[in-house]
Design an enzyme around this catalytic site. Structure first.
Site, PDB file in Angstrom:
ATOM      1  CE  LYS D  96     -77.309  44.310  43.919  1.00  0.00           C
ATOM      2  NZ  LYS D  96     -75.866  43.991  43.921  1.00  0.00           N
ATOM      3  N   GLY D 157     -68.714  37.782  42.123  1.00  0.00           N
ATOM      4  CA  GLY D 157     -67.265  37.788  41.975  1.00  0.00           C
ATOM      5  C   GLY D 157     -66.687  36.553  41.327  1.00  0.00           C
ATOM      6  CB  ALA D 183     -74.140  38.286  41.082  1.00  0.00           C
ATOM      7  N   GLY D 184     -71.986  37.564  38.751  1.00  0.00           N
ATOM      8  CA  GLY D 184     -71.482  36.428  37.989  1.00  0.00           C
ATOM      9  C   GLY D 184     -70.794  36.788  36.687  1.00  0.00           C
ATOM     10  CB  ALA D 205     -68.914  45.233  41.124  1.00  0.00           C
ATOM     11  CB  SER D 206     -65.741  41.356  40.497  1.00  0.00           C
ATOM     12  OG  SER D 206     -66.137  41.420  41.828  1.00  0.00           O
TER      13      SER D 206
END
Lengths: 253, 253, 253, 253
Positions: D96, D157, D183-184, D205-206
Site C-alpha cells: 500500500k 483519522g 481514509a476518513g 483503521a482509526s
C-alpha cells in the site's frame, strides 16, 4: 474602500472575475460584464484571436482587463505554447493556466499542470493556475511562484457549487497567495460561500452566461461576492446544536 | 425598482427583517439597522415596553417599522394576551407570533401555534407566525389568514443555516402567501440560499447582533438577500453531473 | 443476543420493520420479508381485508407480526374509524397511525394526528404514529402515551434518505420512548445513518419493494440496520478538521 | 458466495481491509480483526519489523494477509526504499503506497506518488496507491499498472466520512481497476455509502481501533460493507422530489 484584491502587482476593487464561455451574444456578454462589476475577464486563447476585434472592443468599452486562458489544452507543452502565442497576440504576460486531464470532468491534470506552471513562471508569466481542491497540489503551485491558485469547486459548467467545502478550507490554510474559486458555481449562494470559506475572489462563466437572465445573474453574483467577503471578515457566530435565546432578563431591547 | 415585498397592505423594498435580540448596545443596534437596510425590525414584547423610549427612538431615527413579537410565550393564551398588550402599547396590529414548544430548541408548538393564529386573525391582527419547516402546518397557517409564514431554517440562534432545504422548497410550493425564513441563519450564504429556495424575505437577529462586527455582517446580509433574490429570478443553470465546456468550435468568444 | 427492541410489551430482535406497499407480487414480498429478517410488517388497512387470505398466509408463513396502518386517511375521524375496523378484522390493537395532510408530500397533519393519537390511546390501542421530524410534536405524541414515535426522514417513497439529521437528533433527545425512522429511506447507508442518529428501529417499504432486486436490498437493509445499531453503541471517533496519524514513535504496530 | 474482490491474482470474500494504527493493545487488535472479518490487514513498515514477532503472530493466528504500507514517507525515493525493505523483510511484493504531502492533512503528494508508483510497478510490486479523490490522478495511477486505486474520503483519522461523494463517483467512472475507499471513515454509514458510490472495498483503521468499543465497531463495519455492497448491486429506487404512495387502488396488499 481599501479592501482590495491584489494579484501580482495589480489591485482590483472587484473580487468577481468573469469568463466569456457560453455567452449567447456579444451584447448579452457586455451587459453581464457591466452588471457584474468585474474588472478582469478571462477569454479562451483557442477560441479568440486578434482578428476578432469585436470581443476586444467589448472588453475595452467595459474597461476590463483581459486574462487569456489556455482552456482546451491537454498537455503542458500545448498549454505553454498557447500561453506564449497569447502573450504575443494580446500583449499581456498574465495567463490563466488550464491543463485539462479528462474530457468528462474537465478537471486539471496535476502532473502536466505542475510542469506547465514551472515553465511559464520561468518564462516570466504571471501564472494563475486552475487546479483541483487538493491542498498539497495548491501549495506546490504556490511554491513554484504562481500569483494565485484557482481551485475548482466542481466540474466546469456543472453548477454543482462547492462540492467539498472542507477541502477548500484545507487549501486556504495551505497557501498564503490569493485563492480564487474557479469552476462549479451555479448560483449566488455558492459564490458567497466560496468567499466565506476564505477565497479571495470567485471566477465564473456559465453560471452567468447560461442563466436565463444573464444580466440579473451577473448582478446577483456581484452582490454575492461582496456579501461573502463582508461576512468572512465580520466574524460569524458559532454553530450551536441547540437554540440560544436572547439574553434572559435583558432590560432594554 | 418594482420588485417589492408586500406584507398585508404594505410594500417594502428591503427583503431583510432584523431582530434586536442579542445586540450589545443601542449604538451597535442602530449601526446594524442602518447597514442592513432593513425597513422592518422585530422586538420582543416581553423584553421591551413603552417606558423604554430609547429603543423606540432608535427605530424611529432609522425610519423602520416596528414588528412586535411574542418571543418567550409557551401557550396560545399567553401569546394572544401578549399580542394584545403589544397592540395597545405600540399602536400596531402587526405581530410576529411565536409560541415556543421547547426550551432547548425554541421550536414552535404546532398545536398552540394554530390556536393562537386563529384567535389573533379573528382579532384583526396581521399575523406573521414563526413555524417549523412543515409544509402542511404552513398551509394550515396560510389558510387561517396569516399574512405570511415564517419557517425556521434551524433553531433560533444556532447559526446552522437551513438544515432542510428540501422541506423549505416543499413549504414554498404549499402556500401562496409570502414565506419569510426566520431563525437559524448564521452567515451571508445562508441568507442567499433562503432566497434562492423561494423565500420572499429573511428575518435574522443573532447572525448580525452577535457577530464580531455587527455592522459589517449587517451589510453582508443586505447584499446576500439582494443576491439571493436576483439569483432566484434569473433562472439558474441546471446542475449537471459532468462538466460542460463552452460550445466547441464556437467562432468568436 | 440481548439488544432487543421493546415496543409496548413485546420484544423484537430485529430492528427493521417492513411495509408491503409497492411489492410487485406476493412471492417477491415473501422473499423480501425473509431476507430482511423483519419480525413486524405493516399493511395498509384500506388496501387489505380478511377476505384477502393470501397476504395473511404469507405473513403467517414468514412468522411475522402484522402491524395495520391507516395510510390514506386524511382526518382524525377517518383514521380512528379505520383503526377500529382493523382491530376487529385482524384482532390486534396495534396500529401504525397515519393522518396525511398533503397529497404531494404525504406528510402528516400535526393537528389531526394529535387528535387521532389521543383518541386511539384512550381506546386502548398501542399507537405508533407516523410524524414529522419536529421534536416538539414528537414529545406531544409521547406524552399522550404513544408506544413509539415514527418520524419521516423524507417524504414517503422519495428515497431521499434523512434530509434533516439535525432534527432527528433533536427529536431523539426530546423523547424517551422508542424512535422509529419511518419514510424516506432510499438505500442501506440511509438506514445505517438513522440508527447512528439514535433511532431504535427503521421502517421502510419502497426502498425494498421497488428496488430492482428487492431480495438483495432487503438483505442490505438487514445488515445496514445491524451495522448502524452496533456503530451507535460502539462510541464512534470524534470528527476532526485535520488528519490524525497513528501515534508517532509507537513501538510495536 | 461468488461476489469476490479480486486484487491482482487473489480473491477475497471480505471487502473490508483493516489498518492497525491506533490499536491500544494487541489483544484489542486481534479481537477487532476477528470481528471485522477482514482478510487483509495493513501495517506501517516504518512502525514494525520482523523482530516484532508478536504482531506477526496475531495476523497469522487471525489467518489474514499482511499488506505493508509506506505511511510516513514524504518522497518517492523514501517510499520506494521503504517498500523494498518491506518486501525483503516480509516476503510479499504487495504494498500500500503512501507518499504524504502535508503533515496537517496527510493527503498524498500527486507528483511524488506518480513517480513512486511508476518505479514500484517497474520493480514488480503489486501497488495499491493511497491517492486523492481526483479522477484524473486515479486514472494515471491505473494506467501505470496499479492493482487498485485507494482514494481518501477525508483526511486520515478525521472521521469525516466521504466529504465529496460526487468526486468519488467521477473517480469510479474514470478507472476500471478496483477502487478502495481509504481514509476518513468515521462510522458504519460512511462505509456503506462508500460501497454504494461504487467502491469495491473499504480500508479503515482509526474508526475501529480508536472507537470506544473497537470490537463492536469492527462488527458494525463488517455489516456496513456487506450492506453497501448488496445495496449497490440491488438497484436502488430513484430519488424523487415528492412523495410516492403505494399504487392507488392496488387490490391485494
Amino acid at each position: 474602500m481599501d479592501d482590495l484584491l491584489r494579484l501580482a502587482d495589480t489591485d482590483f476593487s472587484s473580487r468577481l472575475i468573469l469568463g466569456t464561455g457560453g455567452a449567447t451574444s456579444l451584447l448579452a456578454l457586455e451587459r453581464a460584464i457591466v452588471a457584474s462589476g468585474a474588472q478582469l475577464v478571462t477569454v479562451a486563447l483557442r477560441r479568440v484571436d486578434v482578428t476578432t476585434p469585436s470581443l476586444m472592443e467589448v472588453l475595452e468599452r467595459c474597461g476590463v482587463r483581459l486574462l487569456p486562458n489556455t482552456a482546451g489544452c491537454y498537455t503542458a507543452a500545448d498549454a505553454v505554447r498557447t500561453a506564449r502565442l497569447g502573450r504575443e497576440a494580446f500583449g499581456t504576460d498574465w495567463v490563466k493556466l488550464e491543463v485539462i486531464g479528462d474530457e468528462r470532468t474537465l478537471l486539471p491534470d496535476a502532473v502536466e499542470l505542475i510542469k506547465a506552471a514551472a515553465q511559464l513562471v520561468a518564462d516570466g508569466f504571471v501564472v494563475l493556475p486552475y487546479t483541483t481542491d487538493d491542498p498539497v497540489l495548491a501549495r506546490r503551485l504556490a511554491d513554484l511562484g504562481c500569483a494565485a491558485v484557482m481551485p475548482a469547486g466542481a466540474p466546469i459548467g456543472s453548477g454543482l457549487g462547492i462540492t467539498n467545502p472542507h477541502h477548500l478550507e484545507l487549501l486556504r490554510e495551505a497557501v498564503t497567495c490569493p485563492v480564487i474559486l474557479d469552476a462549479g458555481i451555479g448560483t449566488a449562494s455558492d459564490a458567497a460561500l466560496a468567499m466565506e470559506l476564505g477565497c479571495d475572489a470567485v471566477l465564473l462563466a456559465s453560471a452567468v452566461t447560461r442563466a436565463q437572465d444573464p444580466t440579473a445573474m451577473a448582478a446577483a453574483m456581484r452582490h454575492a461576492v461582496i456579501a461573502g467577503r463582508l461576512a468572512a471578515r465580520a466574524g460569524r457566530i458559532p454553530r450551536l446544536t441547540h437554540a440560544q435565546a436572547s439574553t434572559p432578563g435583558h432590560p432594554t431591547w
